[in-house]
Each structure stands twice: as structure tokens, then as C-alpha cells.
Design a protein around this motif. Sequence first.
Motif, short mmCIF file in Angstrom:
data_model
loop_
_atom_site.label_atom_id
_atom_site.label_comp_id
_atom_site.label_asym_id
_atom_site.label_seq_id
_atom_site.Cartn_x
_atom_site.Cartn_y
_atom_site.Cartn_z
N SER A 9 43.21 41.00 37.80
CA SER A 9 43.40 42.43 37.51
C SER A 9 44.78 42.90 37.92
N PHE A 10 45.20 42.53 39.12
CA PHE A 10 46.53 42.92 39.58
C PHE A 10 47.62 42.32 38.70
N ALA A 11 47.45 41.07 38.29
CA ALA A 11 48.43 40.43 37.41
C ALA A 11 48.54 41.19 36.09
N ALA A 12 47.40 41.60 35.53
CA ALA A 12 47.41 42.33 34.27
C ALA A 12 48.09 43.69 34.43
N LEU A 13 47.86 44.34 35.54
CA LEU A 13 48.42 45.67 35.76
C LEU A 13 49.88 45.66 36.19
N SER A 14 50.42 44.48 36.46
CA SER A 14 51.80 44.41 36.96
C SER A 14 52.84 44.48 35.85
N TYR A 77 35.22 51.34 33.70
CA TYR A 77 35.27 52.13 34.93
C TYR A 77 34.68 51.39 36.12
N ASP A 78 33.65 50.58 35.89
CA ASP A 78 33.07 49.81 36.99
C ASP A 78 34.08 48.80 37.53
N ALA A 79 34.80 48.13 36.63
CA ALA A 79 35.81 47.15 37.07
C ALA A 79 36.95 47.84 37.81
N LEU A 80 37.40 48.98 37.30
CA LEU A 80 38.48 49.71 37.98
C LEU A 80 38.02 50.20 39.35
N SER A 81 36.80 50.67 39.44
CA SER A 81 36.25 51.11 40.72
C SER A 81 36.14 49.92 41.68
N GLY A 82 35.72 48.79 41.16
CA GLY A 82 35.63 47.59 41.98
C GLY A 82 36.98 47.16 42.53
N LEU A 83 38.02 47.32 41.72
CA LEU A 83 39.36 46.96 42.16
C LEU A 83 39.83 47.88 43.29
N VAL A 84 39.56 49.16 43.15
CA VAL A 84 39.92 50.12 44.21
C VAL A 84 39.13 49.81 45.48
N GLN A 85 37.85 49.52 45.33
CA GLN A 85 37.04 49.18 46.50
C GLN A 85 37.53 47.90 47.16
N PHE A 86 37.95 46.93 46.35
CA PHE A 86 38.49 45.69 46.89
C PHE A 86 39.68 45.99 47.80
N LEU A 87 40.53 46.91 47.39
CA LEU A 87 41.71 47.26 48.19
C LEU A 87 41.35 47.97 49.48
#
Length: 120
Positions: A9-14, A77-87
Motif C-alpha cells: 500500500s505504501f509503495a503504491a501511494l508513494s 475504505y476498509d483497506a484505507l482504514s486498515g492502513l491508518v490503523q497499521f500506522l
Amino acid sequence: MEERQALLSFAALSQETRLAVVRTLVVAGPDGMAAGAIAERMGVSPSNISFHLKELERSGLIAQRRESRSIVYSADYDALSGLVQFLTLDCCAGHPRVTGVQESAGACCAGGPEKDVANV
């Protein structure tokens, strides 16, 4: 979210265009946008946007569906929320200044005096 998925996810958003696409799709809501409309909004060619959409879909941050002759993309939205929670999950033991959760009082991390996260 597992670390491997977070890294994808981070790689895609970079990349600038992909980050702009995700932000656009979040605002578009669950109805999403057709690939052509995304390309037009981003000011890139259809083949260029297809490349970026494929990378975002592979990362799990967006989803696609077919509507008639169009492919419509929407934010997951679930994946984006999961990424924020991961951080924020283990960050500073859940300190409210970092996680955004309001608590009545508390100290950052190991029970010491409260720190201003912006100045750390």
C-alpha cells in the motif's frame, strides 16, 4: 493489516498520480468514478491512468467493477482504514495526540510527562 500488505500500500501511494487518484476516489464516495473520468481529472492519458489504477488495485486500496461499457473504480475504505490503523496501532502506546483519540489525562509512552508530539 499485515506488514506485507502495508508495504504494498505504501509503495503504491508513494507516487504522485496514484496518491491523487486515491484522494479523488475517497471524495467520490462509494459510487466511484469511471477510468476515463479519472484520467481526465488527473490530466493523463487513458493508458497512463490504467497503469496507475492497476497498481492501486494490486495494493488493495481501490476496487473495480464493470458498469455497462465502463470500468468504475472506487476507494476501498476498509483497506484505507486498515492502513491508518497499521500506522497508529503501536504508536506511542495509543497516545491521543498521535491516534486522535481524546482521553482525559495521560502521559506519552512509558508514563513520563506528557510530550508535545510536534516537537519530538
